[in-house]
Motif scaffolding. Structure first.
Motif, PDB file in Angstrom:
ATOM      1  N   UNK A  19     -16.852  56.855 -33.148  1.00 53.11           N
ATOM      2  CA  UNK A  19     -15.379  56.541 -33.212  1.00 53.11           C
ATOM      3  C   UNK A  19     -14.977  55.083 -32.345  1.00 53.11           C
ATOM      4  N   UNK A  20     -16.033  54.550 -31.781  1.00 63.33           N
ATOM      5  CA  UNK A  20     -15.644  53.168 -30.994  1.00 63.33           C
ATOM      6  C   UNK A  20     -15.029  52.174 -31.734  1.00 63.33           C
ATOM      7  N   UNK A  21     -14.217  51.655 -31.463  1.00 62.31           N
ATOM      8  CA  UNK A  21     -13.619  50.379 -31.770  1.00 62.31           C
ATOM      9  C   UNK A  21     -13.966  49.035 -31.348  1.00 62.31           C
ATOM     10  N   UNK A  22     -14.193  47.953 -32.308  1.00 65.42           N
ATOM     11  CA  UNK A  22     -14.343  46.754 -31.638  1.00 65.42           C
ATOM     12  C   UNK A  22     -16.179  46.908 -31.413  1.00 65.42           C
ATOM     13  N   UNK A  23     -16.337  45.674 -30.737  1.00 61.66           N
ATOM     14  CA  UNK A  23     -17.956  45.413 -30.764  1.00 61.66           C
ATOM     15  C   UNK A  23     -18.332  46.113 -29.199  1.00 61.66           C
ATOM     16  N   UNK A  24     -19.605  46.653 -29.364  1.00 61.47           N
ATOM     17  CA  UNK A  24     -20.221  47.382 -28.158  1.00 61.47           C
ATOM     18  C   UNK A  24     -22.018  47.192 -28.316  1.00 61.47           C
ATOM     19  N   UNK A  25     -22.365  47.278 -27.281  1.00 59.62           N
ATOM     20  CA  UNK A  25     -24.062  47.087 -27.095  1.00 59.62           C
ATOM     21  C   UNK A  25     -24.287  48.539 -26.342  1.00 59.62           C
ATOM     22  N   UNK A  26     -25.116  49.450 -26.900  1.00 59.99           N
ATOM     23  CA  UNK A  26     -25.548  50.427 -26.123  1.00 59.99           C
ATOM     24  C   UNK A  26     -27.107  50.048 -26.044  1.00 59.99           C
ATOM     25  N   UNK A  27     -27.510  50.014 -24.622  1.00 61.67           N
ATOM     26  CA  UNK A  27     -28.811  49.810 -24.021  1.00 61.67           C
ATOM     27  C   UNK A  27     -29.397  50.897 -23.663  1.00 61.67           C
ATOM     28  N   UNK A  28     -30.565  51.520 -24.287  1.00 64.36           N
ATOM     29  CA  UNK A  28     -31.189  52.967 -23.891  1.00 64.36           C
ATOM     30  C   UNK A  28     -32.341  52.196 -23.081  1.00 64.36           C
ATOM     31  N   UNK A  29     -32.556  52.840 -21.957  1.00 65.03           N
ATOM     32  CA  UNK A  29     -33.880  52.804 -21.145  1.00 65.03           C
ATOM     33  C   UNK A  29     -33.953  53.885 -20.142  1.00 65.03           C
ATOM     34  N   UNK A  30     -34.695  53.440 -19.322  1.00 68.81           N
ATOM     35  CA  UNK A  30     -34.995  54.379 -17.914  1.00 68.81           C
ATOM     36  C   UNK A  30     -34.994  53.567 -16.900  1.00 68.81           C
ATOM     37  N   UNK A  31     -34.673  54.233 -15.786  1.00 65.54           N
ATOM     38  CA  UNK A  31     -34.450  53.376 -14.424  1.00 65.54           C
ATOM     39  C   UNK A  31     -35.813  53.148 -13.923  1.00 65.54           C
ATOM     40  N   UNK A  79     -28.875  48.621 -29.235  1.00 68.12           N
ATOM     41  CA  UNK A  79     -27.953  48.772 -30.390  1.00 68.12           C
ATOM     42  C   UNK A  79     -26.562  48.077 -30.470  1.00 68.12           C
ATOM     43  N   UNK A  80     -26.656  47.053 -31.342  1.00 65.79           N
ATOM     44  CA  UNK A  80     -25.320  46.405 -31.419  1.00 65.79           C
ATOM     45  C   UNK A  80     -24.308  47.271 -32.221  1.00 65.79           C
ATOM     46  N   UNK A  81     -23.071  47.624 -32.066  1.00 65.39           N
ATOM     47  CA  UNK A  81     -22.255  48.345 -32.946  1.00 65.39           C
ATOM     48  C   UNK A  81     -21.036  47.574 -33.170  1.00 65.39           C
ATOM     49  N   UNK A  82     -20.315  47.699 -34.183  1.00 64.16           N
ATOM     50  CA  UNK A  82     -19.348  47.015 -34.658  1.00 64.16           C
ATOM     51  C   UNK A  82     -18.417  48.141 -35.226  1.00 64.16           C
ATOM     52  N   UNK A  83     -17.429  48.661 -34.582  1.00 62.83           N
ATOM     53  CA  UNK A  83     -16.569  49.789 -34.940  1.00 62.83           C
ATOM     54  C   UNK A  83     -17.211  51.125 -35.160  1.00 62.83           C
ATOM     55  N   UNK A  84     -18.286  51.331 -34.371  1.00 65.82           N
ATOM     56  CA  UNK A  84     -18.881  52.513 -34.182  1.00 65.82           C
ATOM     57  C   UNK A  84     -20.166  52.615 -35.089  1.00 65.82           C
ATOM     58  N   UNK A  85     -20.454  51.376 -36.022  1.00 70.04           N
ATOM     59  CA  UNK A  85     -21.564  51.369 -36.772  1.00 70.04           C
ATOM     60  C   UNK A  85     -22.458  50.319 -36.458  1.00 70.04           C
ATOM     61  N   UNK A  86     -24.003  50.630 -36.605  1.00 64.77           N
ATOM     62  CA  UNK A  86     -24.700  49.778 -36.159  1.00 64.77           C
ATOM     63  C   UNK A  86     -24.806  48.672 -37.018  1.00 64.77           C
ATOM     64  N   UNK A  87     -25.110  47.308 -36.542  1.00 68.68           N
ATOM     65  CA  UNK A  87     -25.224  46.127 -37.492  1.00 68.68           C
ATOM     66  C   UNK A  87     -26.521  45.426 -36.913  1.00 68.68           C
ATOM     67  N   UNK A  88     -26.941  45.685 -35.614  1.00 69.82           N
ATOM     68  CA  UNK A  88     -28.118  45.121 -35.216  1.00 69.82           C
ATOM     69  C   UNK A  88     -28.836  45.921 -34.266  1.00 69.82           C
ATOM     70  N   UNK A  89     -30.234  45.756 -33.939  1.00 70.99           N
ATOM     71  CA  UNK A  89     -30.981  46.343 -33.017  1.00 70.99           C
ATOM     72  C   UNK A  89     -32.186  45.293 -32.507  1.00 70.99           C
ATOM     73  N   UNK A  90     -32.308  45.476 -31.052  1.00 71.98           N
ATOM     74  CA  UNK A  90     -33.477  44.674 -30.683  1.00 71.98           C
ATOM     75  C   UNK A  90     -34.145  45.755 -29.634  1.00 71.98           C
ATOM     76  N   UNK A  91     -35.651  45.845 -29.890  1.00 73.30           N
ATOM     77  CA  UNK A  91     -36.392  46.862 -29.344  1.00 73.30           C
ATOM     78  C   UNK A  91     -37.358  45.824 -28.357  1.00 73.30           C
ATOM     79  N   UNK A  92     -37.537  46.262 -27.062  1.00 70.90           N
ATOM     80  CA  UNK A  92     -38.023  45.465 -26.227  1.00 70.90           C
ATOM     81  C   UNK A  92     -38.030  44.061 -26.331  1.00 70.90           C
ATOM     82  N   UNK A  93     -36.682  43.504 -25.959  1.00 76.81           N
ATOM     83  CA  UNK A  93     -36.469  42.024 -26.341  1.00 76.81           C
ATOM     84  C   UNK A  93     -37.472  41.131 -25.191  1.00 76.81           C
TER      85      UNK A  93
END
Length: 108
Positions: A19-31, A79-93
């Protein structure tokens, strides 16, 4: 280089992410993940070169439903999201350029 900002154990639900609006980046990882720590400079540099967008750093691992819903297997995963939809992904950049290229898919 920015100080390491820890990954949060407080993850939104997949419904909230969708349900997010606009652009967002979710970064998954572990401390404790040394690869995640090593990627922080490149991630910060790539994000700093763009207009601000929401950036969520989410602690991932066994039993973490948000990461599983995105099929995350390796860290860090962005995971790059635009309006809650994945538009790109980078794994271990491995470079700022790799992240920047994926970020360009936002707002396009």
């Amino acid at each position: 280089m920015n100080a390491f900002t820890p990954y949060s154990d407080d993850a939104p639900s997949r419904t909230d992410v969708d349900a997010m609006r606009g652009s967002a980046v979710i970064e998954f990882g572990a401390n404790w993940c040394s690869i995640c720590q090593g990627a922080q400079s490149n991630i910060a540099d790539a994000l700093a070169a763009r207009p601000p967008q929401q950036h969520l750093k989410i602690e991932d691992g066994r039993g973490k439903p948000l990461g599983r819903s995105f099929g995350v297997k390796l860290w860090p995963t962005l995971v790059m999201l635009q309006d809650g939809r994945e538009v790109a992904r980078v794994v271990r950049p491995g470079s700022v350029g790799e992240i920047t290229e994926a970020l360009q898919r936002l707002d396009s």
